[in-house]
Design an enzyme around this catalytic site. Structure first.
Site, PDB file in Angstrom:
ATOM      1  N   THR A 127       3.634  -7.099  -2.420  1.00 60.07           N
ATOM      2  CA  THR A 127       4.987  -7.612  -2.606  1.00 60.07           C
ATOM      3  C   THR A 127       4.978  -9.049  -3.112  1.00 60.07           C
ATOM      4  O   THR A 127       4.074  -9.835  -2.778  1.00 60.07           O
ATOM      5  CB  THR A 127       5.774  -7.547  -1.280  1.00 60.07           C
ATOM      6  OG1 THR A 127       7.056  -8.126  -1.469  1.00 60.07           O
ATOM      7  CG2 THR A 127       5.083  -8.278  -0.143  1.00 60.07           C
ATOM      8  N   SER A 158       8.740 -12.375   6.843  1.00 58.84           N
ATOM      9  CA  SER A 158       9.067 -11.349   7.848  1.00 58.84           C
ATOM     10  C   SER A 158       7.745 -10.742   8.301  1.00 58.84           C
ATOM     11  O   SER A 158       6.706 -10.914   7.636  1.00 58.84           O
ATOM     12  CB  SER A 158       9.950 -10.245   7.253  1.00 58.84           C
ATOM     13  OG  SER A 158       9.194  -9.428   6.369  1.00 58.84           O
ATOM     14  N   TYR A 214       7.034  -7.660   8.172  1.00 60.77           N
ATOM     15  CA  TYR A 214       6.641  -6.753   7.075  1.00 60.77           C
ATOM     16  C   TYR A 214       5.868  -7.512   5.996  1.00 60.77           C
ATOM     17  O   TYR A 214       4.771  -7.094   5.580  1.00 60.77           O
ATOM     18  CB  TYR A 214       7.879  -6.064   6.463  1.00 60.77           C
ATOM     19  CG  TYR A 214       7.614  -5.660   5.038  1.00 60.77           C
ATOM     20  CD1 TYR A 214       6.741  -4.607   4.744  1.00 60.77           C
ATOM     21  CD2 TYR A 214       8.167  -6.375   3.965  1.00 60.77           C
ATOM     22  CE1 TYR A 214       6.441  -4.271   3.431  1.00 60.77           C
ATOM     23  CE2 TYR A 214       7.873  -6.047   2.662  1.00 60.77           C
ATOM     24  CZ  TYR A 214       7.008  -4.989   2.399  1.00 60.77           C
ATOM     25  OH  TYR A 214       6.704  -4.673   1.096  1.00 60.77           O
ATOM     26  N   HIS A 215       6.435  -8.630   5.522  1.00 57.18           N
ATOM     27  CA  HIS A 215       5.751  -9.372   4.455  1.00 57.18           C
ATOM     28  C   HIS A 215       4.397  -9.900   4.946  1.00 57.18           C
ATOM     29  O   HIS A 215       3.436  -9.970   4.184  1.00 57.18           O
ATOM     30  CB  HIS A 215       6.648 -10.508   3.941  1.00 57.18           C
ATOM     31  CG  HIS A 215       7.816 -10.029   3.119  1.00 57.18           C
ATOM     32  ND1 HIS A 215       9.079  -9.850   3.631  1.00 57.18           N
ATOM     33  CD2 HIS A 215       7.902  -9.666   1.812  1.00 57.18           C
ATOM     34  CE1 HIS A 215       9.891  -9.412   2.683  1.00 57.18           C
ATOM     35  NE2 HIS A 215       9.208  -9.287   1.564  1.00 57.18           N
ATOM     36  N   LYS A 244       1.541  -7.598   4.336  1.00 51.91           N
ATOM     37  CA  LYS A 244       1.018  -7.583   2.952  1.00 51.91           C
ATOM     38  C   LYS A 244       0.068  -8.760   2.734  1.00 51.91           C
ATOM     39  O   LYS A 244      -0.830  -8.692   1.901  1.00 51.91           O
ATOM     40  CB  LYS A 244       2.177  -7.631   1.956  1.00 51.91           C
ATOM     41  CG  LYS A 244       3.127  -6.452   2.064  1.00 51.91           C
ATOM     42  CD  LYS A 244       2.514  -5.170   1.524  1.00 51.91           C
ATOM     43  CE  LYS A 244       3.480  -4.010   1.618  1.00 51.91           C
ATOM     44  NZ  LYS A 244       2.999  -2.780   1.027  1.00 51.91           N
TER      45      LYS A 244
HETATM   46  P1  NAD Z   1       9.335   4.250   1.574  1.00 49.18           P
HETATM   47  O1  NAD Z   1       9.485   3.907   3.001  1.00 49.18           O
HETATM   48  O2  NAD Z   1      10.440   4.945   0.878  1.00 49.18           O
HETATM   49  O3  NAD Z   1       7.998   5.103   1.357  1.00 49.18           O
HETATM   50  C1  NAD Z   1       6.815   4.915   2.100  1.00 49.18           C
HETATM   51  C2  NAD Z   1       6.206   6.277   2.362  1.00 49.18           C
HETATM   52  O4  NAD Z   1       4.995   6.109   3.087  1.00 49.18           O
HETATM   53  C3  NAD Z   1       7.117   7.165   3.209  1.00 49.18           C
HETATM   54  O5  NAD Z   1       7.245   8.440   2.608  1.00 49.18           O
HETATM   55  C4  NAD Z   1       6.398   7.247   4.564  1.00 49.18           C
HETATM   56  O6  NAD Z   1       6.622   8.456   5.219  1.00 49.18           O
HETATM   57  C5  NAD Z   1       4.948   7.044   4.150  1.00 49.18           C
HETATM   58  N1  NAD Z   1       4.107   6.461   5.209  1.00 49.18           N
HETATM   59  C6  NAD Z   1       4.326   5.320   5.916  1.00 49.18           C
HETATM   60  N2  NAD Z   1       3.351   5.143   6.824  1.00 49.18           N
HETATM   61  C7  NAD Z   1       2.491   6.179   6.690  1.00 49.18           C
HETATM   62  C8  NAD Z   1       1.303   6.564   7.347  1.00 49.18           C
HETATM   63  N3  NAD Z   1       0.812   5.848   8.364  1.00 49.18           N
HETATM   64  N4  NAD Z   1       0.671   7.685   6.940  1.00 49.18           N
HETATM   65  C9  NAD Z   1       1.167   8.443   5.929  1.00 49.18           C
HETATM   66  N5  NAD Z   1       2.300   8.138   5.272  1.00 49.18           N
HETATM   67  C10 NAD Z   1       2.959   7.021   5.647  1.00 49.18           C
HETATM   68  O7  NAD Z   1       8.980   2.882   0.817  1.00 49.18           O
HETATM   69  P2  NAD Z   1       8.995   2.551  -0.743  1.00 49.18           P
HETATM   70  O8  NAD Z   1      10.224   1.815  -1.058  1.00 49.18           O
HETATM   71  O9  NAD Z   1       8.634   3.764  -1.513  1.00 49.18           O
HETATM   72  O10 NAD Z   1       7.791   1.522  -0.811  1.00 49.18           O
HETATM   73  C11 NAD Z   1       6.469   1.974  -1.089  1.00 49.18           C
HETATM   74  C12 NAD Z   1       5.529   0.773  -1.136  1.00 49.18           C
HETATM   75  O11 NAD Z   1       5.964  -0.131  -2.150  1.00 49.18           O
HETATM   76  C13 NAD Z   1       5.504  -0.007   0.167  1.00 49.18           C
HETATM   77  O12 NAD Z   1       4.197  -0.364   0.499  1.00 49.18           O
HETATM   78  C14 NAD Z   1       6.327  -1.231  -0.127  1.00 49.18           C
HETATM   79  O13 NAD Z   1       5.852  -2.309   0.610  1.00 49.18           O
HETATM   80  C15 NAD Z   1       6.128  -1.424  -1.612  1.00 49.18           C
HETATM   81  N6  NAD Z   1       7.285  -2.104  -2.250  1.00 49.18           N
HETATM   82  C16 NAD Z   1       8.529  -1.516  -2.240  1.00 49.18           C
HETATM   83  C17 NAD Z   1       9.606  -2.186  -2.843  1.00 49.18           C
HETATM   84  C18 NAD Z   1      11.019  -1.630  -2.841  1.00 49.18           C
HETATM   85  O14 NAD Z   1      11.942  -2.327  -3.294  1.00 49.18           O
HETATM   86  N7  NAD Z   1      11.241  -0.405  -2.366  1.00 49.18           N
HETATM   87  C19 NAD Z   1       9.391  -3.418  -3.450  1.00 49.18           C
HETATM   88  C20 NAD Z   1       8.109  -3.983  -3.432  1.00 49.18           C
HETATM   89  C21 NAD Z   1       7.058  -3.305  -2.829  1.00 49.18           C
HETATM   90  N1  USQ Z   2      20.636  -9.570   0.828  1.00 54.59           N
HETATM   91  C1  USQ Z   2      21.984  -9.858   0.750  1.00 54.59           C
HETATM   92  N2  USQ Z   2      22.854  -8.857   1.040  1.00 54.59           N
HETATM   93  C2  USQ Z   2      22.461  -7.599   1.389  1.00 54.59           C
HETATM   94  C3  USQ Z   2      21.075  -7.312   1.438  1.00 54.59           C
HETATM   95  C4  USQ Z   2      20.192  -8.332   1.162  1.00 54.59           C
HETATM   96  O1  USQ Z   2      22.398 -10.975   0.445  1.00 54.59           O
HETATM   97  O2  USQ Z   2      23.320  -6.747   1.640  1.00 54.59           O
HETATM   98  C5  USQ Z   2      19.671 -10.638   0.527  1.00 54.59           C
HETATM   99  C6  USQ Z   2      18.621 -10.857   1.605  1.00 54.59           C
HETATM  100  O3  USQ Z   2      19.091 -11.738   2.615  1.00 54.59           O
HETATM  101  C7  USQ Z   2      17.466 -11.413   0.786  1.00 54.59           C
HETATM  102  C8  USQ Z   2      17.602 -10.696  -0.572  1.00 54.59           C
HETATM  103  O4  USQ Z   2      18.935 -10.208  -0.618  1.00 54.59           O
HETATM  104  O5  USQ Z   2      17.647 -12.768   0.550  1.00 54.59           O
HETATM  105  C9  USQ Z   2      16.646  -9.556  -0.780  1.00 54.59           C
HETATM  106  O6  USQ Z   2      16.750  -8.637   0.294  1.00 54.59           O
HETATM  107  P1  USQ Z   2      16.276  -7.097   0.109  1.00 54.59           P
HETATM  108  O7  USQ Z   2      16.541  -6.375   1.373  1.00 54.59           O
HETATM  109  O8  USQ Z   2      16.848  -6.559  -1.145  1.00 54.59           O
HETATM  110  O9  USQ Z   2      14.700  -7.255  -0.176  1.00 54.59           O
HETATM  111  P2  USQ Z   2      13.487  -7.631   0.776  1.00 54.59           P
HETATM  112  O10 USQ Z   2      13.856  -7.708   2.190  1.00 54.59           O
HETATM  113  O11 USQ Z   2      12.836  -8.825   0.166  1.00 54.59           O
HETATM  114  O12 USQ Z   2      12.513  -6.379   0.629  1.00 54.59           O
HETATM  115  C10 USQ Z   2      12.467  -5.530  -0.513  1.00 54.59           C
HETATM  116  C11 USQ Z   2      11.695  -4.266  -0.116  1.00 54.59           C
HETATM  117  C12 USQ Z   2      10.264  -4.651   0.235  1.00 54.59           C
HETATM  118  C13 USQ Z   2       9.641  -5.415  -0.909  1.00 54.59           C
HETATM  119  C14 USQ Z   2      10.473  -6.632  -1.288  1.00 54.59           C
HETATM  120  C15 USQ Z   2       9.989  -7.269  -2.587  1.00 54.59           C
HETATM  121  O13 USQ Z   2      12.332  -3.629   0.970  1.00 54.59           O
HETATM  122  O14 USQ Z   2       9.520  -3.490   0.504  1.00 54.59           O
HETATM  123  O15 USQ Z   2       8.350  -5.847  -0.575  1.00 54.59           O
HETATM  124  O16 USQ Z   2      11.827  -6.189  -1.582  1.00 54.59           O
HETATM  125  S1  USQ Z   2      10.210  -8.995  -2.585  1.00 54.59           S
HETATM  126  O17 USQ Z   2      11.615  -9.309  -2.265  1.00 54.59           O
HETATM  127  O18 USQ Z   2       9.871  -9.482  -3.904  1.00 54.59           O
HETATM  128  O19 USQ Z   2       9.366  -9.549  -1.554  1.00 54.59           O
END
Ligand code: NAD
Ligand code: USQ
Length: 398
Positions: A145, A187, A189-190, A193
């Protein structure tokens, strides 16, 4: 290529699996369906009605004539199952999406904090140990991320992983070296990573594993050319306060006449990428692996940056929605600049799908079509980052 997609049932993993299968690769999805269970736990389903994994795979077989395999393995808990699968399938590459990816969910309570660390760190480490144990040469492509860096600016673009530094040694010599760009996660979560990054660096060094870490921005959009081919292939669309990401939430809110929820001043600047470009980037990364013995290849997977309040204003302009500034539930800077280098993917042929009114309207239309499925009570973001925000009230969670 034989490609295993860990987390292939998720929002990114599903369209990436279809894209790679469509290109003719031999794809197997590994997923423990934990994300679907979290839907149930939160009482918040995907806005779009996603089919079961079995129905999805059957539909893909029918429309494309191609087969995607599926294995239900918890990669964080079932090391033996994962290792046996790697040995048996002998993939050329593993794409690793299998982590708990919502920052708000990771900050909800002690249980979700601990789950996020245990799940994400173990999933990554188990994968690398299994590859080492298998003695196979497998390219790992991991979804990281942009948020590992904390969205700050040091007067320079955030580089692709590494920073050139000069230090003065005790002897007074100037030593030049490259280090991982400093992290500053916002967070739990972050933070996972950030931990992943160090695990990757170690296994690339010690076991010469070939690893690409994609530092991805916020995904927006929902359809890809493959998910549009049949209703049963539809992708997940999270809109709730934990899993919904900002731009897709604004488009959903506009579609149902709910004021757009800008956290705080909305001065937060973030990196974005459209879901179709995400799938293309995975394809490009798979075709350009690092060599054995090389350090981890880190690529910034984003195409543009935007300020949250500008996105709200843009969505309001095209939809007539109203904008509401709500108290920010997160512990994050109110205002920030963000400059990111994304030269690698551009040089490897990515043609960015930039934010355009037409594409925004397309997502809003998807949201309108399924507006009847929205539970408005699940829209507000209720996960608070600090005890101070919760006025010191213990959660009572074990
Ligand atoms: P998601 O939650 O929709 O998908 C994750 C999948 O992984 C799910 O299907 C879940 O069941 C599976 N999973 C989780 N833990 C597991 C485990 N222990 N064993 C087997 N399967 C498991 O999330 P997403 O939005 O598809 O994100 C996928 C990846 O991309 C994540 O690592 C996330 O950090 C990264 N990412 C997502 C975004 C975004 O905006 N969605 C942005 C940046 C990075
Ligand atoms: N935000 C609002 N209003 C909302 C939702 C979010 O103002 O209704 C704000 C949040 O406070 C934050 C920003 O929008 O400042 C982004 O929030 P987000 O929930 O869209 O994104 P984030 O929490 O950063 O996480 C998402 C994905 C995560 C990925 C990350 C990429 O869930 O898996 O890693 O985006 S990044 O942001 O580049 O780290």
């Amino acid at each position: 290529m034989k490609i295993a997609i860990l987390g292939g049932d998720g929002f990114c993993g599903w369209p990436a699996s279809l894209h790679l299968s469509d290109l003719g690769h031999d794809v197997v999805i590994v997923d423990n369906l934990s994300r679907r269970r979290i839907d149930e736990e939160l009482g918040a389903e995907s806005l779009t009605p996603i089919a079961s994994i079995e129905e999805r795979l059957q539909a893909w077989q029918e429309v494309s004539g191609k087969t995607i395999g599926f294995r239900n393995i918890d990669v964080a808990q079932d090391y033996g199952g994962l290792r046996d699968f790697i040995v048996e399938f002998a993939p050329d590459a593993v794409v690793h999406f299998a982590e708990q990816r919502a920052a708000p969910y990771s900050m909800k309570n002690p249980r979700t904090k601990r789950y996020t660390i245990d799940n994400n760190v173990n999933a990554t480490h188990n994968l690398l140990v299994a590859i080492v144990e298998s003695c196979l040469d497998v390219h790992v492509v991991h979804l990281g991320t942009m948020g590992v860096y904390g969205y700050g600016t040091a007067g320079m673009k955030i580089p692709e992983g590494y920073l050139d530094i000069k230090v003065e040694t005790d002897e007074g010599n100037v030593l030049e070296q490259q280090i991982l760009y400093p992290t500053n996660p916002g967070s739990v979560y972050h933070l996972t990573k950030v931990l992943d990054q160090n695990i990757f660096a170690y296994y690339a060094k010690n076991d010469e594993l070939r690893i690409t870490d994609l530092h991805q921005g916020i995904i927006w959009g929902t359809h890809t050319p493959q998910t549009e081919r049949d209703e049963r292939l539809i992708n997940r669309f999270d809109y709730d306060g934990d899993y919904g990401t900002v731009l897709n939430r604004f488009l959903m809110q506009a579609a149902i006449g709910y004021p757009l929820t800008v956290h705080g001043t909305g001065g937060q600047t973030r990196a974005f990428i459209h879901i179709r470009d995400m799938a293309k980037c995975i394809e490009i990364a798979l075709n350009n692996p690092p060599a054995r013995g090389e350090r981890v290849m880190i690529i910034n997977q984003m195409t543009e940056t935007h300020r949250v309040r500008d996105l709200a204003e843009l969505v309001a302009k095209i939809s007539g929605a109203s904008v509401e500034r709500v108290p920010n539930p997160r512990n994050e800077a109110d205002e920030n600049e963000l400059f990111v280098s994304n030269d690698t993917f551009l040089s490897l042929g990515l043609e960015p799908t930039k934010l355009a009114e037409g594409l925004l309207q397309e997502v809003e239309e998807v949201a309108e079509r399924y507006a009847h499925r929205v539970d408005r009570a699940k829209i507000p973001a209720r996960s608070l980052w600090t005890k101070k925000q919760a006025e010191g009230v213990p959660t009572g969670e074990k």
